[in-house]
Design a protein around this motif. Structure first.
Motif, PDB file in Angstrom:
ATOM      1  N   LEU A   8       0.725  -1.212  -0.114  1.00 28.31           N
ATOM      2  CA  LEU A   8       0.080  -0.110   0.031  1.00 28.31           C
ATOM      3  C   LEU A   8       0.841   1.318  -0.007  1.00 28.31           C
ATOM      4  N   LEU A   9       0.621   2.416  -0.617  1.00 28.47           N
ATOM      5  CA  LEU A   9       0.897   3.529  -0.627  1.00 28.47           C
ATOM      6  C   LEU A   9       0.374   4.458   0.269  1.00 28.47           C
ATOM      7  N   LYS A  10       1.067   5.041   1.098  1.00 25.47           N
ATOM      8  CA  LYS A  10       0.445   6.049   2.024  1.00 25.47           C
ATOM      9  C   LYS A  10       1.030   7.571   1.494  1.00 25.47           C
ATOM     10  N   TYR A  11       0.051   8.434   1.238  1.00 26.34           N
ATOM     11  CA  TYR A  11       0.166   9.577   0.541  1.00 26.34           C
ATOM     12  C   TYR A  11       1.129  10.730   1.597  1.00 26.34           C
ATOM     13  N   LYS A  12       1.992  11.340   1.164  1.00 23.43           N
ATOM     14  CA  LYS A  12       2.673  12.401   2.245  1.00 23.43           C
ATOM     15  C   LYS A  12       2.243  13.857   1.546  1.00 23.43           C
ATOM     16  N   GLU A  13       2.489  14.876   2.400  1.00 26.01           N
ATOM     17  CA  GLU A  13       2.379  16.178   2.105  1.00 26.01           C
ATOM     18  C   GLU A  13       2.568  16.722   0.684  1.00 26.01           C
ATOM     19  N   PRO A  14       3.559  16.451  -0.089  1.00 28.81           N
ATOM     20  CA  PRO A  14       3.746  16.847  -1.466  1.00 28.81           C
ATOM     21  C   PRO A  14       2.721  16.207  -2.213  1.00 28.81           C
ATOM     22  N   ALA A  15       2.324  14.851  -2.083  1.00 32.02           N
ATOM     23  CA  ALA A  15       1.356  14.360  -3.172  1.00 32.02           C
ATOM     24  C   ALA A  15      -0.108  14.988  -2.905  1.00 32.02           C
ATOM     25  N   VAL A  16      -0.401  15.352  -1.540  1.00 32.89           N
ATOM     26  CA  VAL A  16      -1.574  15.982  -1.112  1.00 32.89           C
ATOM     27  C   VAL A  16      -1.599  17.363  -1.840  1.00 32.89           C
ATOM     28  N   ARG A  17      -0.600  18.050  -1.639  1.00 34.36           N
ATOM     29  CA  ARG A  17      -0.535  19.268  -2.379  1.00 34.36           C
ATOM     30  C   ARG A  17      -0.859  19.267  -3.835  1.00 34.36           C
ATOM     31  N   TRP A  18      -0.216  18.261  -4.514  1.00 38.09           N
ATOM     32  CA  TRP A  18      -0.495  18.241  -5.860  1.00 38.09           C
ATOM     33  C   TRP A  18      -1.838  17.836  -6.094  1.00 38.09           C
ATOM     34  N   ILE A  19      -2.591  17.138  -5.427  1.00 40.95           N
ATOM     35  CA  ILE A  19      -3.988  16.706  -5.663  1.00 40.95           C
ATOM     36  C   ILE A  19      -4.737  17.973  -5.511  1.00 40.95           C
ATOM     37  N   ASN A  20      -4.639  18.688  -4.646  1.00 40.46           N
ATOM     38  CA  ASN A  20      -5.089  20.073  -4.319  1.00 40.46           C
ATOM     39  C   ASN A  20      -4.947  21.215  -5.339  1.00 40.46           C
ATOM     40  N   GLU A  69       1.853   5.748 -11.901  1.00 46.42           N
ATOM     41  CA  GLU A  69       0.744   6.039 -12.850  1.00 46.42           C
ATOM     42  C   GLU A  69      -0.644   5.488 -12.491  1.00 46.42           C
ATOM     43  N   TRP A  70      -0.632   4.397 -11.721  1.00 46.22           N
ATOM     44  CA  TRP A  70      -1.885   4.022 -11.262  1.00 46.22           C
ATOM     45  C   TRP A  70      -2.476   4.789 -10.135  1.00 46.22           C
ATOM     46  N   GLU A  71      -1.535   5.494  -9.358  1.00 46.70           N
ATOM     47  CA  GLU A  71      -2.101   6.564  -8.323  1.00 46.70           C
ATOM     48  C   GLU A  71      -2.547   7.625  -9.017  1.00 46.70           C
ATOM     49  N   LEU A  72      -1.881   8.341  -9.817  1.00 41.22           N
ATOM     50  CA  LEU A  72      -2.000   9.538 -10.412  1.00 41.22           C
ATOM     51  C   LEU A  72      -3.342   9.422 -11.234  1.00 41.22           C
ATOM     52  N   GLU A  73      -3.644   8.389 -11.897  1.00 37.81           N
ATOM     53  CA  GLU A  73      -4.774   8.048 -12.774  1.00 37.81           C
ATOM     54  C   GLU A  73      -5.977   7.923 -11.808  1.00 37.81           C
ATOM     55  N   GLY A  74      -5.609   7.474 -10.594  1.00 38.66           N
ATOM     56  CA  GLY A  74      -6.841   7.343  -9.692  1.00 38.66           C
ATOM     57  C   GLY A  74      -7.475   8.421  -9.347  1.00 38.66           C
ATOM     58  N   TRP A  75      -6.605   9.745  -9.572  1.00 39.56           N
ATOM     59  CA  TRP A  75      -7.041  11.034  -9.089  1.00 39.56           C
ATOM     60  C   TRP A  75      -7.458  12.045 -10.412  1.00 39.56           C
ATOM     61  N   TYR A  76      -6.647  11.763 -11.312  1.00 33.03           N
ATOM     62  CA  TYR A  76      -6.908  12.381 -12.609  1.00 33.03           C
ATOM     63  C   TYR A  76      -6.536  11.737 -13.858  1.00 33.03           C
ATOM     64  N   THR A  77      -7.470  11.343 -14.717  1.00 38.62           N
ATOM     65  CA  THR A  77      -7.114  10.858 -15.752  1.00 38.62           C
ATOM     66  C   THR A  77      -6.439  11.559 -17.107  1.00 38.62           C
ATOM     67  N   ASP A  78      -6.716  13.120 -16.989  1.00 38.62           N
ATOM     68  CA  ASP A  78      -5.766  13.725 -17.862  1.00 38.62           C
ATOM     69  C   ASP A  78      -4.434  13.819 -17.395  1.00 38.62           C
ATOM     70  N   GLU A  79      -3.592  13.279 -18.448  1.00 40.51           N
ATOM     71  CA  GLU A  79      -2.234  13.062 -17.964  1.00 40.51           C
ATOM     72  C   GLU A  79      -1.592  14.500 -18.037  1.00 40.51           C
ATOM     73  N   ARG A  80      -2.227  15.414 -18.701  1.00 40.04           N
ATOM     74  CA  ARG A  80      -1.485  16.861 -18.869  1.00 40.04           C
ATOM     75  C   ARG A  80      -1.395  17.629 -17.187  1.00 40.04           C
ATOM     76  N   LEU A  81      -2.191  16.876 -16.252  1.00 39.21           N
ATOM     77  CA  LEU A  81      -2.279  17.233 -14.968  1.00 39.21           C
ATOM     78  C   LEU A  81      -1.270  16.499 -13.997  1.00 39.21           C
ATOM     79  N   TRP A  82      -0.593  15.590 -14.556  1.00 39.73           N
ATOM     80  CA  TRP A  82       0.289  14.954 -13.914  1.00 39.73           C
ATOM     81  C   TRP A  82       1.819  15.713 -13.735  1.00 39.73           C
ATOM     82  N   PRO A  83       2.339  15.285 -12.591  1.00 40.02           N
ATOM     83  CA  PRO A  83       3.843  15.860 -12.632  1.00 40.02           C
ATOM     84  C   PRO A  83       4.621  15.319 -13.595  1.00 40.02           C
ATOM     85  N   THR A  84       5.531  16.383 -14.195  1.00 40.48           N
ATOM     86  CA  THR A  84       6.410  15.724 -15.152  1.00 40.48           C
ATOM     87  C   THR A  84       7.529  14.912 -14.488  1.00 40.48           C
TER      88      THR A  84
END
Length: 116
Positions: A8-20, A69-84
């Motif tokens: 399991l992956l446990k999200y940390k603050e930088p990931a939560v900041r990206w989601i928001n 990629e599985w985690e990012l896609e779970g939040w946003y399917t638009d890959e343009r929103l993903w971190p590069t």
């Protein structure tokens, strides 16, 4: 008992900041670490890959891009929103990895794959 381990992956603050920040909610809602870690994906891996912390680390190093990629896609399917910058170092900044080696199937019936 299953011949798998659970990762399991446990999200940390930088990931939560990206989601928001990637695609803010229209009502201004801000998700917290508790919000995003409430319901997590369980990844089944070979129990041979989870014998020790070092084994799990090697597995993560070999598979972090797919996990990410599985985690990012779970939040946003638009890959343009993903971190590069999807590096192992950034993955480590965004996620803690948990694993569990004892999995017991309590359901009386066959395991089925929905995608087959």
């Amino acid at each position: 008992m299953l011949n798998r381990a659970a990762l399991l992956l446990k999200y940390k603050e930088p990931a939560v900041r990206w989601i928001n920040e990637a695609d803010p909610y229209p009502d201004g809602k801000i998700l917290t670490i508790e919000d995003v870690n409430r319901e997590r994906t369980v990844y089944l891996i070979s129990d041979a890959d989870a014998g020790t912390d070092d084994d799990v680390r090697r597995w993560v190093e070999a598979n972090f891009l797919s996990l990410w990629e599985w985690e990012l896609e779970g939040w946003y399917t638009d890959e343009r929103l993903w971190p590069t910058d999807q590096t192992l170092n950034q993955f480590d900044e965004w996620f803690d990895v948990e694993y569990h080696t004892v999995l017991i199937d309590t359901v009386d019936g066959p395991l089925m794959d929905d995608e087959v």
